[in-house]
Enzyme design. Structure first.
Site, PDB file in Angstrom:
ATOM      1  N   HIS A  65      -7.900  -5.264  -0.335  1.00 28.86           N
ATOM      2  CA  HIS A  65      -6.695  -4.545   0.079  1.00 28.86           C
ATOM      3  C   HIS A  65      -6.057  -5.316   1.217  1.00 28.86           C
ATOM      4  O   HIS A  65      -6.132  -4.935   2.396  1.00 28.86           O
ATOM      5  CB  HIS A  65      -7.065  -3.118   0.497  1.00 28.86           C
ATOM      6  CG  HIS A  65      -5.884  -2.192   0.551  1.00 28.86           C
ATOM      7  ND1 HIS A  65      -5.149  -1.865  -0.560  1.00 28.86           N
ATOM      8  CD2 HIS A  65      -5.310  -1.518   1.573  1.00 28.86           C
ATOM      9  CE1 HIS A  65      -4.177  -1.035  -0.233  1.00 28.86           C
ATOM     10  NE2 HIS A  65      -4.250  -0.812   1.068  1.00 28.86           N
TER      11      HIS A  65
ATOM     12  N   SER B 286       0.830  -1.190   0.000  1.00 31.36           N
ATOM     13  CA  SER B 286       0.000   0.000   0.000  1.00 31.36           C
ATOM     14  C   SER B 286       0.879   1.260   0.000  1.00 31.36           C
ATOM     15  O   SER B 286       1.718   1.424  -0.884  1.00 31.36           O
ATOM     16  CB  SER B 286      -0.965  -0.043   1.199  1.00 31.36           C
ATOM     17  OG  SER B 286      -1.976   0.919   1.082  1.00 31.36           O
TER      18      SER B 286
ATOM     19  N   ASP C 224      -9.815  -4.799  -4.723  1.00 30.55           N
ATOM     20  CA  ASP C 224      -9.267  -3.777  -3.823  1.00 30.55           C
ATOM     21  C   ASP C 224     -10.147  -2.527  -3.889  1.00 30.55           C
ATOM     22  O   ASP C 224     -10.241  -1.875  -4.927  1.00 30.55           O
ATOM     23  CB  ASP C 224      -7.833  -3.436  -4.241  1.00 30.55           C
ATOM     24  CG  ASP C 224      -7.084  -2.641  -3.188  1.00 30.55           C
ATOM     25  OD1 ASP C 224      -7.719  -1.867  -2.445  1.00 30.55           O
ATOM     26  OD2 ASP C 224      -5.838  -2.779  -3.125  1.00 30.55           O
TER      27      ASP C 224
END
Length: 257
Positions: A237, A148, A203
């Protein structure tokens, strides 16, 4: 916006799931970044190593979120350095302080980005890298990786470093930060940087299309070797055994272990 930022923290904290994908390497644990800052350093129990993997966590997380996954990669002769980002107010979360490599103003490619924050974090990372080079580690044996926002930092440092050609960059569920700076910002040292991106099709924090767009931008600048992009169907995610198998295979191939 507050709700979305809160979701970021919860998801990132649970991203490094517990699973074994190979022979777990026994390692010594030092609770620092190796330079007096917060983080975790994992060194092979024998004390010697020839490779270094720098791994950067996501927004709101710490080094603890990913430390247990490193020995499970089963990569021998390798030191893992996992710094914890300094706490800073995050605009997306109504200014709430949390560990972050930069401020975040929004969650799409049109949002403004915190160039100063990325530069400050890159300066810290570059010091850690320089320490390893001074110990005799060849830059080609250094991998920069992250999840991320940490993956964005890994790309930022790897693509802009002016004196070292790194072994590779691993960028998970992330994006190319400050994309408008390129190709002018691309260092000549990164012209042949191997890159692996992995992104989940589901995601809803860093949209898959955002990651894919970053991949196309990277391909327009680096042609040999061609940057790799892997989509994991249904993954949000977070992380997944299939992803970590791909990471292990990629890093092992780059390091020749």
């Amino acid at each position: 916006l507050h709700l979305k930022a809160s979701l970021i923290v919860v998801i990132i904290l649970s991203a490094a799931v517990e699973y074994s994908i190979g022979r777990r390497i026994k390692m010594k644990v030092d609770r620092s970044d190796g330079d007096g800052g917060a983080g975790i350093v994992l060194t092979p129990s024998k004390g010697e190593y020839s490779n270094v993997v720098f791994w950067f966590h996501g927004l709101g997380d710490t080094a603890d979120g990913w430390a247990s996954a490193m020995p499970q990669l089963g990569i021998p002769d390798t030191k893992f350095v996992l710094p914890t980002a300094s706490s800073r107010p995050i605009s997306l979360n109504m200014g709430m302080p949390m560990p972050g490599w930069s401020d975040i103003y929004g969650l799409d490619h049109s949002s403004a980005e915190d160039a100063k924050g990325f530069a400050e974090s890159a300066e810290r990372v570059n010091r850690l890298i320089q320490h390893e080079i001074e110990k005799g580690i060849d830059p080609s044996k250094i991998i920069l990786a992250g999840f991320s926002q940490g993956g964005a930092l890994a790309l930022h440092v790897a693509l802009r470093h002016q004196t070292a050609s790194f072994g590779a960059c691993v960028a998970l569920s992330t994006w190319l930060p400050l994309r408008a700076d390129y190709p002018a910002a691309l260092s000549s040292k990164a012209s042949n940087l191997p890159i692996l991106q992995v992104h989940g099709s589901a995601d809803n924090v860093v949209n898959h299309q955002w990651g894919e767009g970053s991949h196309h931008a990277l391909k327009s600048m680096i042609s040999s070797p061609t940057p790799e992009f892997m989509t994991i169907q249904g993954m949000g995610h977070s992380s997944h055994p299939q992803e970590m198998e791909a990471v292990k295979s990629f890093i092992s191939r780059i390091l020749g272990v």
